[in-house]
Design a protein around this motif. Structure first.
Motif, short mmCIF file in Angstrom:
data_model
loop_
_atom_site.label_atom_id
_atom_site.label_comp_id
_atom_site.label_asym_id
_atom_site.label_seq_id
_atom_site.Cartn_x
_atom_site.Cartn_y
_atom_site.Cartn_z
N LEU A 145 18.63 11.82 6.92
CA LEU A 145 18.00 12.61 5.88
C LEU A 145 18.98 13.68 5.39
O LEU A 145 19.10 13.92 4.19
CB LEU A 145 16.72 13.27 6.41
CG LEU A 145 15.93 14.13 5.43
CD1 LEU A 145 15.46 13.30 4.25
CD2 LEU A 145 14.74 14.75 6.14
N ILE A 146 19.72 14.26 6.30
CA ILE A 146 20.72 15.26 5.94
C ILE A 146 21.83 14.62 5.10
O ILE A 146 22.25 15.16 4.09
CB ILE A 146 21.28 15.97 7.19
CG1 ILE A 146 20.20 16.89 7.76
CG2 ILE A 146 22.54 16.76 6.86
CD1 ILE A 146 20.57 17.54 9.06
N VAL A 147 22.27 13.42 5.49
CA VAL A 147 23.29 12.73 4.71
C VAL A 147 22.77 12.46 3.31
O VAL A 147 23.47 12.68 2.32
CB VAL A 147 23.70 11.40 5.38
CG1 VAL A 147 24.59 10.58 4.47
CG2 VAL A 147 24.41 11.66 6.69
N LYS A 148 21.54 12.02 3.20
CA LYS A 148 20.95 11.72 1.89
C LYS A 148 20.94 12.96 1.00
O LYS A 148 21.22 12.87 -0.19
CB LYS A 148 19.53 11.18 2.08
CG LYS A 148 18.91 10.69 0.82
CD LYS A 148 17.56 10.05 1.10
CE LYS A 148 16.95 9.52 -0.17
NZ LYS A 148 15.68 8.88 0.06
N VAL A 149 20.64 14.11 1.57
CA VAL A 149 20.59 15.36 0.80
C VAL A 149 22.00 15.84 0.44
O VAL A 149 22.23 16.32 -0.66
CB VAL A 149 19.82 16.44 1.59
CG1 VAL A 149 19.97 17.80 0.96
CG2 VAL A 149 18.35 16.07 1.68
N LEU A 150 22.94 15.70 1.36
CA LEU A 150 24.30 16.21 1.12
C LEU A 150 25.14 15.29 0.24
O LEU A 150 25.97 15.77 -0.53
CB LEU A 150 25.02 16.43 2.45
CG LEU A 150 24.46 17.51 3.37
CD1 LEU A 150 25.23 17.53 4.69
CD2 LEU A 150 24.49 18.87 2.71
N SER A 189 25.16 24.19 1.47
CA SER A 189 24.09 25.16 1.70
C SER A 189 22.97 24.99 0.69
O SER A 189 21.79 24.92 1.06
CB SER A 189 24.63 26.58 1.66
OG SER A 189 25.55 26.78 2.71
N SER A 190 23.31 24.92 -0.58
CA SER A 190 22.26 24.79 -1.60
C SER A 190 21.57 23.43 -1.52
O SER A 190 20.36 23.34 -1.73
CB SER A 190 22.82 25.03 -3.00
OG SER A 190 23.84 24.09 -3.29
N ASN A 191 22.31 22.38 -1.17
CA ASN A 191 21.70 21.06 -1.04
C ASN A 191 20.75 20.99 0.16
O ASN A 191 19.72 20.34 0.08
CB ASN A 191 22.76 19.97 -0.95
CG ASN A 191 23.47 19.75 -2.26
OD1 ASN A 191 23.01 20.18 -3.32
ND2 ASN A 191 24.60 19.08 -2.22
N LEU A 192 21.11 21.65 1.26
CA LEU A 192 20.23 21.66 2.43
C LEU A 192 18.91 22.37 2.13
O LEU A 192 17.87 22.02 2.69
CB LEU A 192 20.92 22.30 3.63
CG LEU A 192 21.99 21.46 4.30
CD1 LEU A 192 22.76 22.29 5.31
CD2 LEU A 192 21.39 20.22 4.95
N ALA A 204 23.53 28.94 5.61
CA ALA A 204 24.57 29.70 4.91
C ALA A 204 25.97 29.31 5.40
O ALA A 204 26.93 29.31 4.62
CB ALA A 204 24.35 31.20 5.09
N ASN A 205 26.11 28.95 6.67
CA ASN A 205 27.40 28.57 7.25
C ASN A 205 27.66 27.07 7.20
O ASN A 205 28.59 26.58 7.83
CB ASN A 205 27.46 29.03 8.71
CG ASN A 205 27.49 30.53 8.85
OD1 ASN A 205 28.06 31.22 8.01
ND2 ASN A 205 26.84 31.04 9.89
N ALA A 206 26.84 26.33 6.46
CA ALA A 206 26.91 24.86 6.47
C ALA A 206 28.29 24.33 6.07
O ALA A 206 28.81 23.43 6.72
CB ALA A 206 25.83 24.28 5.55
N THR A 207 28.89 24.88 5.04
CA THR A 207 30.18 24.36 4.58
C THR A 207 31.23 24.49 5.68
O THR A 207 31.94 23.51 5.99
CB THR A 207 30.64 25.09 3.30
OG1 THR A 207 29.67 24.85 2.28
CG2 THR A 207 32.00 24.59 2.84
N ALA A 208 31.33 25.64 6.28
CA ALA A 208 32.31 25.84 7.36
C ALA A 208 32.00 24.95 8.56
O ALA A 208 32.91 24.36 9.16
CB ALA A 208 32.34 27.30 7.77
N SER A 209 30.72 24.86 8.91
CA SER A 209 30.32 24.04 10.07
C SER A 209 30.65 22.58 9.85
O SER A 209 31.16 21.90 10.74
CB SER A 209 28.83 24.20 10.34
OG SER A 209 28.52 25.54 10.64
#
Length: 194
Positions: free
Chosen positions: A52-57, A74-77, A141-146
């Motif tokens: 589901l996360i892959v589908k959103v990202l 972050s905005s997509n999540l 908020a830290n999604a891109t770095a993570s």
């Protein structure tokens, strides 16, 4: 004679319908559609949060998370944040199908079974810093770095190979059918030949 054109039209329609419904799902491995390995059954399957996360990202649904998709993570999540509280709860990560019956209130929770460990999903491991199964506002908020930490080859994107679920320890190798290596356990729970 009058029935022949109707018969041909009906046959063509049914043939087309069969062809359309026989097409494989979106970019699944092994012809299994969106679920792929680890798909529908464990954390990360379509019924679970990993895919589901892959589908959103993965905005362009090409199977890779590009640098642009990572920058917008972050905005997509937040698209998963159905109640607009700034976080994504476990219920939001595991949506119930609209036609699924409501389970009884007194239904016991699923047992944790150490003999059947679940696959490890790198995307969720990277995003869920506190391992609570949900994504807090700070984790989003830290999604891109993570997520960028998953870019093993440093090419600026995350390929399906880099986010593919990792089989749990002791699971069969790729292509295995669920059988453990070594002799089967004896009826008393000990291994034969041990």
């Amino acid at each position: 004679m009058n029935k022949l054109p109707r018969f041909l039209a009906l046959s063509a329609f049914l043939g087309l319908a069969a062809i359309v419904t026989a097409q494989p799902g979106p970019r699944g491995r092994g012809g299994r559609g969106a679920g792929g390995p680890g798909g529908h059954g464990g954390p990360g399957g379509h019924g679970a949060h990993g895919m589901l996360i892959v589908k959103v990202l993965d905005n362009d649904q090409d199977g890779d998370l590009s640098s642009t998709e990572l920058a917008n993570a972050s905005s997509n999540l937040l698209a998963l944040d159905l109640n607009a509280d700034g976080a994504v709860s476990t219920d939001e990560l595991h949506p119930r199908p609209a036609d699924a019956p409501t389970p009884p209130a007194d239904r016991p929770g699923r047992p944790t079974d150490a003999d059947h460990p679940r696959p490890v999903f790198p995307l969720m491991l990277a995003l869920d810093a506190d391992s609570d199964g949900a994504l807090s506002a700070s984790e989003i908020a830290n999604a891109t770095a993570s997520l960028t930490a998953l870019d093993a080859n440093g090419d600026g994107k995350i390929s399906a190979d880099e986010y593919r679920p990792v089989p749990p320890e002791g699971a069969p190798a790729e292509g295995g059918r669920g059988h453990r290596q070594g002799p089967p356990p004896a009826r008393d729970g000990t291994k034969k030949g041990a």
